[in-house]
Write a protein that holds these residues in place. Structure first.
Motif, short mmCIF file in Angstrom:
data_model
loop_
_atom_site.label_atom_id
_atom_site.label_comp_id
_atom_site.label_asym_id
_atom_site.label_seq_id
_atom_site.Cartn_x
_atom_site.Cartn_y
_atom_site.Cartn_z
N PRO A 201 27.30 23.53 28.59
CA PRO A 201 26.49 24.58 27.78
C PRO A 201 27.02 25.19 26.64
CG PRO A 201 26.51 25.07 30.18
CD PRO A 201 27.48 24.02 29.89
N LEU A 202 28.23 25.38 26.68
CA LEU A 202 29.05 25.90 25.41
C LEU A 202 28.99 25.07 24.30
CD1 LEU A 202 32.00 28.30 25.19
CD2 LEU A 202 31.86 26.36 23.80
N VAL A 203 29.19 23.72 24.68
CA VAL A 203 29.18 22.61 23.54
C VAL A 203 27.91 22.64 22.97
CG1 VAL A 203 29.30 20.01 23.20
CG2 VAL A 203 31.15 21.12 24.70
N VAL A 204 26.64 22.50 23.75
CA VAL A 204 25.44 22.48 23.30
C VAL A 204 25.14 23.65 22.21
CG1 VAL A 204 23.04 22.34 23.70
CG2 VAL A 204 24.44 21.24 25.09
N VAL A 205 25.48 25.00 22.66
CA VAL A 205 25.48 26.22 22.02
C VAL A 205 26.02 25.89 20.62
CG1 VAL A 205 25.76 28.57 21.64
CG2 VAL A 205 25.20 27.60 23.85
N VAL A 206 27.39 25.36 20.65
CA VAL A 206 28.25 25.44 19.31
C VAL A 206 27.44 24.35 18.49
CG1 VAL A 206 30.15 24.41 18.43
CG2 VAL A 206 30.56 25.92 20.46
N LEU A 207 26.97 23.28 19.01
CA LEU A 207 26.23 22.43 18.28
C LEU A 207 24.86 22.92 17.28
CD1 LEU A 207 26.02 19.12 20.44
CD2 LEU A 207 26.65 19.18 17.89
N ALA A 208 24.27 23.74 18.12
CA ALA A 208 23.14 24.40 17.55
C ALA A 208 23.28 25.32 16.65
CB ALA A 208 22.27 24.99 18.91
N ILE A 209 24.24 26.27 16.95
CA ILE A 209 24.61 27.33 15.87
C ILE A 209 25.29 26.67 14.89
CG2 ILE A 209 26.04 29.59 15.57
CD1 ILE A 209 23.43 29.75 17.40
N GLY A 210 26.06 25.74 15.00
CA GLY A 210 26.86 25.06 13.74
C GLY A 210 25.79 24.47 12.99
N THR A 211 24.78 23.89 13.48
CA THR A 211 23.74 23.34 12.56
C THR A 211 22.98 24.19 11.49
OG1 THR A 211 23.44 21.37 14.01
CG2 THR A 211 21.61 21.91 12.47
N ALA A 212 22.77 25.52 12.33
CA ALA A 212 22.04 26.72 11.69
C ALA A 212 23.06 27.07 10.45
CB ALA A 212 21.78 27.73 12.65
N ALA A 213 24.22 27.35 10.83
CA ALA A 213 25.11 27.94 9.94
C ALA A 213 25.33 27.03 8.77
CB ALA A 213 26.39 28.20 10.75
N PHE A 214 25.44 25.77 9.16
CA PHE A 214 25.69 24.66 8.15
C PHE A 214 24.59 24.94 7.28
CE2 PHE A 214 24.58 20.37 6.54
CZ PHE A 214 25.87 20.20 5.97
N CYS A 215 23.36 24.96 7.65
CA CYS A 215 22.02 24.99 6.78
C CYS A 215 22.46 26.27 5.73
CB CYS A 215 20.72 24.91 7.44
SG CYS A 215 20.60 23.19 8.06
N ALA A 216 22.73 27.36 6.45
CA ALA A 216 22.63 28.72 5.63
C ALA A 216 23.81 28.58 4.72
CB ALA A 216 23.04 29.68 6.67
N VAL A 217 24.99 28.08 4.96
CA VAL A 217 26.06 28.12 4.12
C VAL A 217 25.68 27.16 2.93
CG1 VAL A 217 28.54 27.41 3.82
CG2 VAL A 217 27.89 28.55 5.83
N VAL A 218 25.32 25.92 3.01
CA VAL A 218 24.98 24.81 1.97
C VAL A 218 24.00 25.49 1.25
CG1 VAL A 218 24.33 22.64 1.33
CG2 VAL A 218 25.83 23.02 3.31
N SER A 219 22.74 26.18 1.80
CA SER A 219 21.77 26.64 1.19
C SER A 219 22.65 27.75 0.06
CB SER A 219 20.61 27.19 1.87
OG SER A 219 19.65 27.80 1.08
N ALA A 220 23.23 28.64 0.61
CA ALA A 220 23.59 29.75 -0.32
C ALA A 220 24.62 29.10 -1.44
CB ALA A 220 24.45 30.64 0.42
N GLY A 221 25.32 27.98 -1.08
CA GLY A 221 26.07 27.17 -2.11
C GLY A 221 25.29 26.47 -3.35
N VAL A 222 23.96 26.26 -2.84
CA VAL A 222 23.13 25.37 -3.87
C VAL A 222 22.76 26.52 -4.51
CG1 VAL A 222 21.09 24.04 -4.15
CG2 VAL A 222 22.76 23.42 -2.60
N GLU A 223 22.29 27.61 -4.29
CA GLU A 223 21.68 28.63 -4.92
C GLU A 223 22.39 29.38 -5.88
OE1 GLU A 223 18.29 29.76 -4.86
OE2 GLU A 223 17.98 28.01 -3.58
N ALA A 224 23.78 29.42 -5.37
CA ALA A 224 24.65 30.04 -6.45
C ALA A 224 25.00 29.06 -7.51
CB ALA A 224 25.94 30.57 -5.45
N SER A 225 25.17 27.83 -6.97
CA SER A 225 25.46 26.78 -8.06
C SER A 225 24.31 26.68 -9.17
CB SER A 225 25.72 25.62 -7.48
OG SER A 225 26.71 25.48 -6.53
N ARG A 226 23.11 26.81 -8.66
CA ARG A 226 22.01 26.86 -9.56
C ARG A 226 21.91 28.02 -10.72
NH1 ARG A 226 17.37 25.16 -5.26
NH2 ARG A 226 17.45 23.02 -5.52
N ASP A 227 22.48 29.24 -10.10
CA ASP A 227 22.78 30.35 -10.90
C ASP A 227 23.50 30.01 -12.10
OD1 ASP A 227 20.83 31.76 -9.37
OD2 ASP A 227 22.37 32.81 -8.15
#
Length: 900
Positions: A509-535
């Motif tokens: 179960p912990l592996v599955v939680v890490v996979l899910a939260i890691g995917t969500a955090a990856f999207c959030a971090v990359v999205s913030a990086g793209v927005e800052a780079s566009r600025d």
């Protein structure tokens, strides 16, 4: 093994099979529907990008060189060549052609006549034979030129009504056309205007040929003629060509926006390249559609590559949830399978029973999910094999979990051995080494954007699983230490909670939680990086609040701009491309490749960025330069610096700026500089305030403006007036009117970077990955809680019997679940924050930031988001545990025993 018995068991365990069916439905729905949605978003973005371009940008224009022809029918030759060129196109290009036209033009000749003389107009008139003009235009006066040749009759021509009015012509105007000389015209031929027409639709591509048919080309200077084009019949053009008048063929093929498939852009671009290389020697091909197509293809490939990473995380999470669902289902039926073995059943008897039950549920759920996915609008992808493979794997999940059930049933499963087995340690170490090796190989090898790379999609999953394994090994130790410390204090809640949390067995179960939260955090971090780079990209392109671009402005234009409402400051900029470097003031070629030269007022640019709130650093060499003897300090690109050093000119070289040569030395290098596109690899930046006095001073070609609530139209008018003042007061004046200025605000540039193109696909990936990862993470936490719910229920039942209060029970639950939820969420967030640092160099996201490299950095908001998600996850876990205990009724759990 009858079907009836299997149906009864499915009904008896309906909740478990419903969960398995829902997960199967979600998997096949994603496999079937998401590619359709992505393709639809890509097509919408491609249409929006092509529609924003001028329609003529999509033309494939063939022209023949002007020459004398004596063929009997030039229009017939043009028609035959028209079909031949279309047949020779690559299939991908030919399928994208929506409209096509051809015409034959006679070179413009000087025309004279009473109506022109009345206004003293000097006019050159070109003649064009163009099939389809009668259907595309509407006569307002007269008739169309006669298609029947009549000897000794004047040539007949039809003009656009607006063109005729501007030239003082009408239906019935008699003219003479011939070659212009100083004394008049030669080879004069009679010409009569027989009709005036208006276009039925000015946007119709039939009118887009050059020179334009619907407007008059203004004179380029004093003594130059107006240039217009009239329509003639094909027989008239044949007659004109037979008389020796030079003619030119033109064939245009327009690609339709709806005919271009975003999934086959590479085939179309390759076809255009082949056409460019294999153009027949007697014609010339002009096309510019490959530029926006390449830009969109780069964005689409980067977006699809990122989507592959996100999809890998989501699908891996769903696979883990399927495994958890199957494990929970088998755990509840452990006594049933043990009894089946005790009554003489074989080793695979339980697995065969589970397989029969799965076949009743999983294929139907998979078919329903696939059908729902086909309802999503958009072109499909060939994903049937993937859906079939997913259905097969989910179908086998329950039988395989049944085979993994131990024969005995009395051993406790809530404890982790202090010393794991050598087999388990070997597997975990191998997993860590494999994850590290895959990450290194991916960075070194790179990848092809737009393709589903097995290494790319496996690296995030491997790293997440490896991080989960490390967390599993690490987090029980501090909890045991805290438990020992809590044992010395009063109260049992903290001691019991930390002790149980340190011994809980929650690997899967912990592996599955890490996979899910890691995917969500990856999207959030990359999205913030793209927005800052566009600025940053917007600030690089417009390092102020607005940028006015033109040809040349009067020196006082900056002062005039500061008088406009809302404008606080303005500073000039001069940019010239393709300047040669010299070794001396005489212009001796340095034999170095050309470079762009940019003149900026160092202090003015610094003040401009501060007033505009732009984070752009102006090099000290440009800020502090003063007018003094010797070469100017210059900031150059690394390529130019290397060439100058190699030629031993880094201390003294010359470059031309608006006809004046200035000596400069290399005072520093920069990979890029504001106002220059990111693709500019060769440039020289000079300080305007330090230029030596000359007879002529440079004039700006651009102006930077800082202010609040700037009126773009007012800036445009002021810029046009500045160009006109320069033209009137410059050393050379003329009647040629400058091209109107363009005004770009930083806000508009920033918005343009985030709109259009494949940004819709990218935004969908970020939103879907973040939302899906969060939801699946919460669901995985629910599975984690349920995995140990039975054991916790038995403990709580005993403790309640011993006098544990309801408040203490809630506290014990909170203490036990907090470490588990906190470790899983924090580990997933850490994985999601590290993955962008690893994958960013190979994702090609700079296609969305105007070539500016995307920098992924620590975002303070991520910490707050992780804490909020952890709080929500913990509350959700406690709520799931409370509901489960209420359903099980703790007293019955105690009475029924260990394996109830």
């Amino acid at each position: 093994m009858s079907i009836g018995a299997a149906v009864r068991r499915v009904r008896a365990y309906g909740g478990q099979f419903l969960l398995l069916a829902v997960l199967t439905l979600v998997v096949t729905l994603l496999v079937s529907g998401v590619p359709r949605l992505v393709n639809r978003l890509a097509e919408q973005g491609l249409r929006a990008q092509l529609t924003s371009e001028p329609a003529a940008r999509r033309d494939l224009s063939y022209t023949s060189a002007g020459r004398n022809l004596s063929t009997t029918s030039v229009t017939g030759s043009a028609r035959d060549k028209f079909d031949t060129l279309a047949e020779q196109m690559p299939p991908a290009v030919r399928a994208a052609v929506a409209e096509r036209w051809y015409n034959v033009d006679a070179m413009p000749g000087r025309v004279i006549g009473p109506d022109l003389k009345a206004r003293n107009l000097l006019v050159d008139l070109g003649l064009r034979a163009m099939p389809g003009v009668q259907e595309a235009g509407t006569l307002v006066e007269g008739t169309w030129p006669n298609e029947t040749f009549v000897p000794d009759r004047p040539m007949e021509v039809a003009l656009d009504a607006d063109v005729a009015r501007k030239l003082n012509l009408r239906a019935g105007s008699h003219l003479q056309i011939g070659h212009a000389t100083r004394t008049g015209i030669t080879d004069a031929a009679p010409l009569v205007v027989v009709g005036l027409f208006r276009p039925a639709d000015r946007a119709d591509g039939v009118w887009d040929g050059l020179p334009p048919l619907l407007r008059v080309t203004e004179p380029l200077g004093d003594g130059e003629p107006f240039v217009a084009v009239g329509v003639v019949a094909g027989v008239t053009m044949d007659k004109r060509a037979a008389a020796g008048w030079p003619v030119r063929f033109g064939w245009r093929y327009r690609l339709g926006v709806d005919n271009i498939d975003s999934r086959r852009l590479n085939e179309l671009i390759d076809g255009l390249q082949r056409m460019q290389r294999s153009t027949p020697p007697d014609v010339e091909l002009t096309q510019g559609v490959d530029v926006p197509l390449r830009a969109f293809a780069a964005e689409a490939d980067a977006a699809r590559t990122l989507l592959a990473v996100i999809a890998a995380g989501v699908l891996a999470t769903l696979a883990g949830l399927v495994v958890l669902a199957a494990t929970l289902a088998v755990r509840r039926r452990r006594a049933e399978f043990a009894l089946l073995r005790a009554r003489g059943g074989g080793t695979t008897a339980g697995a065969r029973r589970s397989l029969a039950e799965s076949l009743l549920v999983v294929p139907l759920a998979a078919a329903l999910g696939w059908w729902l996915g086909t309802l999503v609008p958009g072109p499909p992808d060939p994903t049937v094999p993937y859906a079939a493979a997913a259905t097969l794997l989910v179908t086998l999940a329950l039988p395989l979990a049944t085979l993994a059930v131990p024969a005995g049933g009395g051993a406790r499963s809530d404890l982790i051995r202090a010393r794991p087995s050598a087999r388990r340690l070997t597997a975990e170490v191998s997993l860590l080494l494999l994850a590290g090796l895959a990450a290194v190989l991916l960075r070194r090898r790179g990848l092809t954007l737009g393709e589903v790379d097995p290494l790319l999609v496996s690296v995030p999953v491997l790293l997440a699983v490896a991080a989960a394994v490390l967390a599993l090994r690490a987090y029980p130790w501090p909890l045991r230490l805290i438990s020992r410390l809590a044992a010395r204090t009063r109260g049992s809640v903290t001691f019991l909670g930390t002790a149980r949390a340190g011994r809980s067995a929650v690997a899967a179960p912990l592996v599955v939680v890490v996979l899910a939260i890691g995917t969500a955090a990856f999207c959030a971090v990359v999205s913030a990086g793209v927005e800052a780079s566009r600025d940053r990209a917007a600030e690089r392109l417009v390092p102020a609040d607005a940028l006015i671009r033109g040809e040349r402005f009067a020196p006082d234009t900056a002062d005039e701009l500061t008088r406009l409402p809302g404008v606080r400051a303005a500073t000039p900029v001069l940019e010239e491309r393709g300047q040669r470097l010299a070794t001396d003031d005489l212009g001796t070629d340095a034999r170095i490749a050309e470079a762009a030269v940019l003149l900026v007022d160092g202090p003015g640019l610094t003040a401009m960025t501060e007033k505009s709130g732009v984070e752009v650093r102006v090099p000290a060499a440009l800020r502090t330069a003063r007018a003094e003897p010797g070469p100017l300090p210059a900031i150059v690109s690394p390529a130019v610096a290397a060439d100058l050093t190699r030629a031993r000119l880094d201390r003294s070289a010359f470059i031309s700026v608006q006809g004046q040569r200035y000596e400069f030395r290399v005072a520093g290098t920069a990979e890029s500089f504001p106002l220059l596109p990111a693709t500019t690899g060769r440039f020289v930046i000079l300080p305007w305030q330090a230029l030596p006095a000359r007879n002529t001073t440079p004039v700006p070609t651009s102006l930077l403006v800082a202010g609040d609530r700037i009126d773009a139209e007012a800036l445009r008018q002021a810029g046009d007036q500045g160009q006109e003042r320069y033209q009137r007061t410059g050393a050379v004046t003329g009647r040629e009117r400058p091209i109107g200025v363009t005004v770009d605000t930083r806000a508009d540039v920033r918005q343009a970077l985030g709109d259009g193109g494949a940004n819709g696909v990218l935004a969908f990936g970020f939103v879907a990955g973040a939302a899906g990862g969060t939801v699946l993470g919460l669901l995985a936490i629910a599975f984690t809680v349920l995995a140990g719910a039975r054991a916790r229920g038995q403990v709580l039942s005993r403790l309640r019997t011993l006098g544990l209060s309801r408040r203490q029970w809630r506290g014990l639950l909170l203490v036990e679940l907090t470490p588990l939820v906190g470790v899983s969420v924090l580990t997933g967030a850490l994985v999601g924050a590290v993955l962008p640092l690893l994958l960013n160099p190979v994702l090609g996201l700079s296609a969305f930031t105007s070539g500016i490299p995307v920098r992924v950095a620590f975002e303070p908001g991520l910490v707050a988001a992780v804490l909020a998600l952890g709080a929500v996850a913990l509350g959700f876990a406690v709520a799931v545990e409370a509901l489960n205990n209420r359903r099980l009724r703790l007293g019955e759990v105690l009475r029924l025993g260990e394996e109830s």
